[in-house]
Design an enzyme around this catalytic site. Structure first.
Site, short mmCIF file in Angstrom:
data_model
loop_
_atom_site.label_atom_id
_atom_site.label_comp_id
_atom_site.label_asym_id
_atom_site.label_seq_id
_atom_site.Cartn_x
_atom_site.Cartn_y
_atom_site.Cartn_z
N ASN A 64 -30.42 26.34 -19.88
CA ASN A 64 -30.12 26.60 -18.47
C ASN A 64 -31.45 26.88 -17.78
OD1 ASN A 64 -29.11 27.58 -16.02
ND2 ASN A 64 -28.85 29.64 -16.85
N GLY A 65 -31.71 26.20 -16.65
CA GLY A 65 -32.98 26.42 -15.93
C GLY A 65 -33.65 25.09 -15.67
N ARG A 85 -20.60 28.33 -13.27
CA ARG A 85 -22.04 28.08 -13.26
C ARG A 85 -22.36 26.60 -13.15
NH1 ARG A 85 -24.78 32.48 -14.75
NH2 ARG A 85 -26.62 31.22 -15.11
N GLU A 128 -19.74 32.29 8.44
CA GLU A 128 -19.10 32.40 7.13
C GLU A 128 -17.78 31.61 7.12
OE1 GLU A 128 -19.94 33.18 4.30
OE2 GLU A 128 -18.10 33.63 3.24
N CYS A 137 -25.69 26.24 -15.00
CA CYS A 137 -25.32 25.87 -16.36
C CYS A 137 -24.91 27.11 -17.14
CB CYS A 137 -26.44 25.16 -17.15
SG CYS A 137 -27.09 23.73 -16.32
N LYS A 182 -21.53 28.36 -8.62
CA LYS A 182 -21.50 29.71 -8.05
C LYS A 182 -22.82 30.44 -8.20
CE LYS A 182 -18.61 33.62 -7.41
NZ LYS A 182 -18.52 33.29 -5.98
N TRP A 234 -24.66 21.88 -14.65
CA TRP A 234 -24.80 21.54 -13.23
C TRP A 234 -26.11 20.76 -13.14
CZ3 TRP A 234 -28.21 22.39 -9.11
CH2 TRP A 234 -27.68 22.17 -7.83
N LYS A 266 -17.01 28.54 4.58
CA LYS A 266 -15.81 28.49 3.71
C LYS A 266 -15.10 27.16 3.89
CE LYS A 266 -16.51 30.92 1.68
NZ LYS A 266 -17.47 31.88 1.36
N GLU A 305 -17.14 24.15 2.45
CA GLU A 305 -17.37 24.07 1.00
C GLU A 305 -16.10 23.77 0.22
OE1 GLU A 305 -19.35 27.56 -0.67
OE2 GLU A 305 -18.10 28.89 0.50
N HIS A 315 -24.82 24.57 25.69
CA HIS A 315 -26.13 23.93 25.50
C HIS A 315 -26.06 22.76 24.52
CE1 HIS A 315 -27.94 26.95 27.96
NE2 HIS A 315 -27.46 27.92 27.19
C1 G6P Z 1 -24.05 29.96 -4.17
C2 G6P Z 1 -22.61 30.39 -4.09
C3 G6P Z 1 -22.38 31.16 -2.81
C4 G6P Z 1 -23.35 32.34 -2.72
C5 G6P Z 1 -24.80 31.89 -2.86
C6 G6P Z 1 -25.73 33.08 -3.04
O1 G6P Z 1 -24.31 29.01 -3.20
O2 G6P Z 1 -21.74 29.27 -4.15
O3 G6P Z 1 -21.06 31.66 -2.80
O4 G6P Z 1 -23.18 32.98 -1.50
O5 G6P Z 1 -24.94 31.07 -4.03
O6 G6P Z 1 -25.40 33.70 -4.25
P1 G6P Z 1 -25.62 35.22 -4.56
O7 G6P Z 1 -25.09 35.38 -5.96
O8 G6P Z 1 -27.10 35.46 -4.48
O9 G6P Z 1 -24.88 36.03 -3.56
#
Ligand code: G6P
Length: 607
Positions: free
Chosen positions: A98-99, A27, A481, A2, A602, A74, A485, A488, A504
């Protein structure tokens, strides 16, 4: 998560609040709202969906006022809806939060008993009612907010205003970020500085437990007991342009292309005469590295993948045991911490709730020190750590992390090489590793030239439901990774496997509808990987291989793209680039919301 913005000014602030929300949408973006104080009291607009929906609503039924608070959400408690969108109002009070308030159910029952009616399913609404109730016997809004804070269990940053005190904003934080921005004749509150950069570059980063009162003319900070506290005013070097999308169609694409510069910035001033300057880890770094006998890395999401790569580097270069673990697991188990263990957290935002909680626990577990690898200088994780190695990726807006990841790898490469050197790494291997780091910006720029070819490949994926990513060694986390990507941003189900594990189980999935993407560096495991790819090919699998220049000719497939030749340190960074581009182009073809994929945010400041 948020995002919060608050402004007290001598002008209409609605447009500035909405613009601020737009830069905080990373956020959370499932609903948004705004409340301003007008001559007749508080007026509020709220809309489900993105900030654009709120802006459209404002265009249709405009409100204006000189003081206001705004929020992009969010959802945690209560579905995304207009009723659950903030600000929440009780009598003269309106609040954005927020929280998570963990004891909200108990507070809700108590407030109901006292006659308060609830109009949302959120945990946040209790804050508005508690403050309105406290105002009955507190002299002013600041005192009322302060009296309520000890009752809130969990994490919060809030911004509050009351129609009884026009021009006054009160903010508070505990476990979630909040900054105050200092202007001329107007003052601001926000979740992060980017919301305020078009208006000011002067900020106070509030500390845990701070309460702040902002009027048009001044900002005053207090501790929980109401004592005034001095907080340093910091000047940000970021301009508002740093968060502009410019000529690019999406932030993600811009950020992918910013990687050569971000890597150069992250390495700048940290290597001299072909050697890593150990002082980058603090003045006592040499003694610390000499004492370190084990490393525990903790992170979430993409940052965790960077930690997994670093684990391979640290064990292979320094010969020191290293673990890499997801923060939400680490924090709820009892890890064995032997004397001489270094704790390393990795986080782009520096605010991820699980990583921050893990760090706080680590501080009580007898580690030698806590090193943060982080992209946000004033973040909670940086402040809580005894050592800091900043990545210098600049603001990352796209929810799917790109430049933050590769700069984390560069920073971890610096650390691994400095550490390994202190532990007696062979000189030639050390110097070669440092040289590879120095070459990274150029290698990545070269790899980005594959963009058009990768865009053409992406068409093959647009109608697929599943994809499998393969790698070995440091390229297993690179494959993880790549899969992250793709899933997501394109919503294609993707999994990553260590290529040796294929037989396996996952091999059973391979058919013409399951594209298999492999990253093939020129390392000691390449023959093994090529055999694994053969296993896929003989079962009719559709292979896509991103191969090191010196490996390319050995991969017998038309869908092989050749990357520059790289050594062990550069390769995971370089191999990540085509996977980012592939996911990006597939997502664009599928028409998803690339920068703000569904259900995600994010900065994950809730558990
Ligand atoms: C969220 C973001 C990711 C990120 C993760 C950890 O899930 O969408 O892109 O890798 O948080 O965030 P940080 O800020 O701790 O790297």
């Amino acid at each position: 998560m948020c995002g919060i913005v608050g402004i007290s000014a001598h002008r209409d602030v609605v447009q500035s609040l909405i613009s601020g929300l737009k830069s905080l949408e990373y956020r959370g973006y499932d609903s948004a709202g705004i409340a301003v104080l007008t001559g007749s009291g508080i007026e509020r607009l709220r809309a489900k969906g993105k900030v654009q929906a709120l802006e459209d609503l404002h265009a249709a039924s405009g409100i204006d006022g000189h003081v206001g608070i705004a929020h992009t959400r969010w959802a945690t408690h209560g579905v995304p809806s207009e009723a659950n969108a903030h600000p929440h109002v009780s009598g003269p009070v309106s609040v954005v939060h927020n929280g998570i308030i963990e004891n909200h159910a108990e507070l809700r029952a108590e407030l109901r008993e006292a006659g308060y009616a609830f109009s949302s399913q959120t945990d946040s609404e209790v804050i508005a009612h508690l403050i309105a109730h406290a105002l009955r016997d507190q002299p002013d809004l600041l005192a009322a907010v302060r009296s309520v804070l000890p009752r809130l269990h969990g994490a919060y940053s809030i911004a509050v205003m009351s129609s009884d005190e026009p021009g006054v904003l009160v903010g508070a934080r505990l476990g979630s970020p909040l900054v105050a921005g200092l202007g001329v004749g107007e003052q601001y509150l926000a979740s992060d500085i980017h919301a305020l950069l078009p208006m000011t570059r002067r900020f106070i980063y509030l500390a845990e437990g701070d309460v702040v009162r902002a009027t048009r003319d001044e900002v005053a900070v207090f501790d929980l007991d109401g004592r005034p506290v001095e907080r340093e005013v910091r000047e940000s070097h970021f301009s508002a342009d740093a968060v502009e999308r410019g000529e690019y169609r999406h932030y993600m694409l811009k950020e992918i292309h910013e990687q050569p510069q971000a890597l150069a910035d992250t390495l700048e001033g940290r290597i001299s005469g072909g050697r890593v300057l150990t002082q980058i880890l603090g003045v006592d770094a040499d003694a610390l590295l000499a004492q370190t006998e084990a490393v525990h890395i903790v992170a979430c999401g993409t940052s965790y993948h960077a930690g997994l790569v670093a684990r391979y580097w640290i064990e292979s270069l320094a010969g020191i045991p290293c673990t890499a673990e997801i923060a939400s697991e680490y924090r709820y188990r009892n890890p064995v911490v032997r004397p001489g263990t270094l704790f390393v957290s990795i986080s782009q935002s520096g605010e991820t709730a699980d990583t921050l909680a893990a760090l706080k626990l680590a501080k009580a577990r007898g580690y030698l020190a806590q090193l943060a690898v982080c992209n946000v200088p004033e973040s909670s994780i940086v402040r809580e750590s005894s050592l800091v190695l900043m990545t210098r990726a600049g603001p990352e807006i796209g929810v799917a992390s790109t430049k933050a990841f590769t700069t984390q790898l560069a920073a971890l490469g610096l650390f691994a090489l400095a550490f390994a050197h202190a532990k007696g790494l062979d000189e030639a291997r050390y110097l070669d590793g440092v040289r590879q780091l120095e070459q990274l910006p150029g290698l990545v720029a070269e790899t980005l030239k594959l963009d058009a070819e990768i865009e053409a490949l992406a068409a093959d994926f647009a109608d697929k439901q599943h994809a499998l990513f393969l790698g070995r060694g440091t390229h297993w986390p690179v494959a993880m990774e790549g899969a992250l990507k793709l899933k997501e941003i394109s919503y294609i189900h993707a999994e990553a496997y260590a290529a040796g594990e294929l037989k396996h189980g996952p091999l059973a999935l391979v058919d013409a509808d399951m594209p298999v993407i492999a990253v093939a560096p020129n390392d000691a495991l390449i023959d093994k990987l090529l055999s694994n790819l053969e296993e896929v090919r003989t079962r009719g699998g559709e292979l896509y291989v991103f191969a090191d220049h010196d490996v390319g000719s050995r991969v017998d497939d038309s869908r092989t793209l050749v990357m520059p030749a790289c050594g062990e340190i550069a390769a995971p960074v370089v191999s990540t680039i085509p996977l980012q581009l592939l996911s990006y182009h597939v997502a664009v073809l599928r028409g998803t919301d690339v920068d703000q994929p569904r259900n995600l945010a994010k900065s994950v400041t809730v558990e």
